[in-house]
Every structure is written in C-alpha cells, then in structure tokens.
Design a protein around this motif. Structure first.
Motif, PDB file in Angstrom:
ATOM      1  N   ALA A  14       2.365  55.369  16.080  1.00  0.00           N
ATOM      2  CA  ALA A  14       1.894  54.829  17.350  1.00  0.00           C
ATOM      3  C   ALA A  14       0.374  54.879  17.507  1.00  0.00           C
ATOM      4  O   ALA A  14      -0.175  54.154  18.337  1.00  0.00           O
ATOM      5  CB  ALA A  14       2.549  55.595  18.493  1.00  0.00           C
ATOM      6  N   ALA A  15      -0.311  55.722  16.759  1.00  0.00           N
ATOM      7  CA  ALA A  15      -1.761  55.884  16.919  1.00  0.00           C
ATOM      8  C   ALA A  15      -2.490  54.600  16.541  1.00  0.00           C
ATOM      9  O   ALA A  15      -2.115  53.907  15.588  1.00  0.00           O
ATOM     10  CB  ALA A  15      -2.256  57.040  16.045  1.00  0.00           C
ATOM     11  N   CYS A  16      -3.519  54.294  17.289  1.00  0.00           N
ATOM     12  CA  CYS A  16      -4.340  53.116  16.991  1.00  0.00           C
ATOM     13  C   CYS A  16      -5.127  53.356  15.707  1.00  0.00           C
ATOM     14  O   CYS A  16      -5.623  54.464  15.475  1.00  0.00           O
ATOM     15  CB  CYS A  16      -5.315  52.850  18.120  1.00  0.00           C
ATOM     16  SG  CYS A  16      -4.547  52.385  19.662  1.00  0.00           S
ATOM     17  N   LEU A  17      -5.227  52.326  14.880  1.00  0.00           N
ATOM     18  CA  LEU A  17      -6.097  52.428  13.717  1.00  0.00           C
ATOM     19  C   LEU A  17      -7.501  52.704  14.211  1.00  0.00           C
ATOM     20  O   LEU A  17      -7.924  52.180  15.237  1.00  0.00           O
ATOM     21  CB  LEU A  17      -6.040  51.152  12.880  1.00  0.00           C
ATOM     22  CG  LEU A  17      -4.691  50.834  12.242  1.00  0.00           C
ATOM     23  CD1 LEU A  17      -4.776  49.554  11.427  1.00  0.00           C
ATOM     24  CD2 LEU A  17      -4.193  51.974  11.386  1.00  0.00           C
ATOM     25  N   GLY A  18      -8.211  53.576  13.514  1.00  0.00           N
ATOM     26  CA  GLY A  18      -9.536  53.990  13.935  1.00  0.00           C
ATOM     27  C   GLY A  18      -9.535  55.333  14.648  1.00  0.00           C
ATOM     28  O   GLY A  18     -10.588  55.924  14.857  1.00  0.00           O
ATOM     29  N   THR A  19      -8.341  55.836  15.012  1.00  0.00           N
ATOM     30  CA  THR A  19      -8.237  57.145  15.652  1.00  0.00           C
ATOM     31  C   THR A  19      -8.592  58.234  14.653  1.00  0.00           C
ATOM     32  O   THR A  19      -8.164  58.191  13.502  1.00  0.00           O
ATOM     33  CB  THR A  19      -6.801  57.371  16.170  1.00  0.00           C
ATOM     34  OG1 THR A  19      -6.473  56.350  17.112  1.00  0.00           O
ATOM     35  CG2 THR A  19      -6.637  58.736  16.815  1.00  0.00           C
ATOM     36  N   ARG A  20      -9.377  59.214  15.073  1.00  0.00           N
ATOM     37  CA  ARG A  20      -9.686  60.358  14.211  1.00  0.00           C
ATOM     38  C   ARG A  20      -8.522  61.331  14.307  1.00  0.00           C
ATOM     39  O   ARG A  20      -8.118  61.724  15.410  1.00  0.00           O
ATOM     40  CB  ARG A  20     -10.993  61.017  14.644  1.00  0.00           C
ATOM     41  CG  ARG A  20     -11.479  62.068  13.670  1.00  0.00           C
ATOM     42  CD  ARG A  20     -12.941  62.378  13.931  1.00  0.00           C
ATOM     43  NE  ARG A  20     -13.456  63.269  12.918  1.00  0.00           N
ATOM     44  CZ  ARG A  20     -13.676  64.569  13.105  1.00  0.00           C
ATOM     45  NH1 ARG A  20     -13.446  65.119  14.277  1.00  0.00           N
ATOM     46  NH2 ARG A  20     -14.147  65.306  12.123  1.00  0.00           N
ATOM     47  N   VAL A  21      -7.974  61.705  13.159  1.00  0.00           N
ATOM     48  CA  VAL A  21      -6.767  62.530  13.118  1.00  0.00           C
ATOM     49  C   VAL A  21      -6.912  63.642  12.083  1.00  0.00           C
ATOM     50  O   VAL A  21      -7.753  63.578  11.193  1.00  0.00           O
ATOM     51  CB  VAL A  21      -5.513  61.687  12.760  1.00  0.00           C
ATOM     52  CG1 VAL A  21      -5.230  60.644  13.819  1.00  0.00           C
ATOM     53  CG2 VAL A  21      -5.645  61.040  11.393  1.00  0.00           C
TER      54      VAL A  21
END
Length: 84
Positions: A14-21
């Motif tokens: 579900a996380a948007c691409l570009g999210t720092r994880v």
C-alpha cells in the motif's frame, strides 16, 4: 495484491513509491535491514534504494516494515576538519 497479506507485506503493497522505509528480512544465517526509498514493487518483491545500491527484497522473506522520517541533513565540516 491479496487482502490476506501479513501486515508488513500489506504495508509495502500500500505504501506510495518514494516513501522512505526500513524493511527487515531474512537472509541465510539471520536477518538484515534495508533502509531507503521504496522505488518499485511487484506481487513477489519490492526494491529499496539504499545509499549504496538498489536492494530487491522478496516479500515472502519480510519480517517487518515501516515508514521512517527523512534522514537528518548532513553536517558541514567544522573548523577542526581543516586542521586534520
């Protein structure tokens, strides 16, 4: 992706691409982490862009995943750095 994914895989789906994880996953002999930007994902893996390289992580090996804040700004060299 299936609604029955375990929580870390569901977060990555579900996380948007570009999210720092940060992603903790199993490797031979233990576990390791990948910290960076989520740059790609498929039904079977995700790609994290770390400082060193892109790391492809199989979703089946993910143990934990969460978003993290941006890195702190780099420090400027102080006056003592010129003396070295």
């Amino acid at each position: 992706m299936s609604a029955s994914l375990p929580p870390p895989q569901a977060f990555l789906a579900a996380a948007c691409l570009g999210t720092r994880v940060v992603v903790r996953y199993r490797i031979e002999g233990g576990m390791t982490d990948a910290l960076g930007e989520l740059v790609a994902r498929t039904d079977t893996d995700c790609t994290i862009r770390t400082r060193r390289s892109d790391v492809v992580v199989p979703l089946a090996l993910v143990l934990a995943a969460k978003p993290v804040p941006p890195p702190p700004p780099r420090r400027r060299p102080g006056p003592s750095a010129a003396l070295r």
